[in-house]
Design an enzyme around this catalytic site. Sequence first.
Site, PDB file in Angstrom:
ATOM      1  N   HIS A  50     -28.247  37.212 -23.298  1.00 50.08           N
ATOM      2  CA  HIS A  50     -29.150  37.032 -24.429  1.00 50.08           C
ATOM      3  C   HIS A  50     -28.452  36.150 -25.466  1.00 50.08           C
ATOM      4  O   HIS A  50     -27.246  35.889 -25.356  1.00 50.08           O
ATOM      5  CB  HIS A  50     -29.548  38.389 -25.041  1.00 50.08           C
ATOM      6  CG  HIS A  50     -28.404  39.144 -25.647  1.00 50.08           C
ATOM      7  ND1 HIS A  50     -27.819  40.238 -25.055  1.00 50.08           N
ATOM      8  CD2 HIS A  50     -27.724  38.950 -26.798  1.00 50.08           C
ATOM      9  CE1 HIS A  50     -26.839  40.685 -25.807  1.00 50.08           C
ATOM     10  NE2 HIS A  50     -26.754  39.918 -26.875  1.00 50.08           N
TER      11      HIS A  50
HETATM   12  P1  TYD Z   1     -27.603  45.401 -24.975  1.00 49.36           P
HETATM   13  O1  TYD Z   1     -27.713  44.503 -26.147  1.00 49.36           O
HETATM   14  O2  TYD Z   1     -28.587  45.282 -23.878  1.00 49.36           O
HETATM   15  O3  TYD Z   1     -26.140  45.298 -24.381  1.00 49.36           O
HETATM   16  P2  TYD Z   1     -25.431  44.062 -23.620  1.00 49.36           P
HETATM   17  O4  TYD Z   1     -25.859  42.820 -24.321  1.00 49.36           O
HETATM   18  O5  TYD Z   1     -23.980  44.331 -23.779  1.00 49.36           O
HETATM   19  O6  TYD Z   1     -25.832  44.085 -22.191  1.00 49.36           O
HETATM   20  O7  TYD Z   1     -27.615  46.891 -25.530  1.00 49.36           O
HETATM   21  C1  TYD Z   1     -27.730  48.021 -24.709  1.00 49.36           C
HETATM   22  C2  TYD Z   1     -28.534  49.089 -25.455  1.00 49.36           C
HETATM   23  O8  TYD Z   1     -27.835  49.507 -26.642  1.00 49.36           O
HETATM   24  C3  TYD Z   1     -29.906  48.608 -25.890  1.00 49.36           C
HETATM   25  O9  TYD Z   1     -30.812  49.672 -25.699  1.00 49.36           O
HETATM   26  C4  TYD Z   1     -29.753  48.366 -27.368  1.00 49.36           C
HETATM   27  C5  TYD Z   1     -28.670  49.332 -27.788  1.00 49.36           C
HETATM   28  N1  TYD Z   1     -27.831  48.848 -28.907  1.00 49.36           N
HETATM   29  C6  TYD Z   1     -27.914  49.457 -30.147  1.00 49.36           C
HETATM   30  O10 TYD Z   1     -28.692  50.406 -30.355  1.00 49.36           O
HETATM   31  N2  TYD Z   1     -27.107  49.014 -31.161  1.00 49.36           N
HETATM   32  C7  TYD Z   1     -26.253  47.978 -30.979  1.00 49.36           C
HETATM   33  O11 TYD Z   1     -25.512  47.598 -31.923  1.00 49.36           O
HETATM   34  C8  TYD Z   1     -26.189  47.336 -29.684  1.00 49.36           C
HETATM   35  C9  TYD Z   1     -25.260  46.175 -29.436  1.00 49.36           C
HETATM   36  C10 TYD Z   1     -26.994  47.805 -28.682  1.00 49.36           C
END
Ligand code: TYD
Length: 139
Positions: A50
């Site tokens: 992303h």
């Molecule tokens: P995600 O952004 O998909 O992680 P990555 O980019 O590392 O694969 O985040 C995973 C889950 O955690 C998603 O449901 C959103 C949640 N999240 C939060 O609630 N707060 C945060 O600061 C972050 C980074 C993620």
Amino acid sequence: MSLVKLIDFPSLGDERGSLVALESNKDIPFDIKRVYYIFCTHQGVVRGFHAHKKLQQVAVCITGKCRMVLDNGTRKEEVWLDSASKGLLIEDMIWREMHDFSNDCVMLVLASEHYDESDYIREYSSFKNIAMSLQIGMK
Ligand code: TYD
């Protein structure tokens, strides 16, 4: 300009071991509003995939390592995050992918904003379109 912007954190080590201290607007070039960490990542898992419209982050692997791929829509660069005293600054509109996490990897991320799902761009084609229009606008 390189997409990989590394920050060397000063190590306050002595005969007892090492210590790194990170302060907003000194070692980290923004106000830190959020901290999260990624750990116990299962073998072969890839994360990220992303970009953010308006978010600055600094990522550091405080143990272990992972391979970070950065992409601004026209160019891709990669870097291994493999040191507790090496941070990677990731600014707005950079597509990021995290690959090859070691079993012991703990990645600490410092962020300039609170969590906001509406700031995410999760589709590569949308990211590419927005990145292209911003780059054309800057010319
Ligand atoms: P995600 O952004 O998909 O992680 P990555 O980019 O590392 O694969 O985040 C995973 C889950 O955690 C998603 O449901 C959103 C949640 N999240 C939060 O609630 N707060 C945060 O600061 C972050 C980074 C993620």
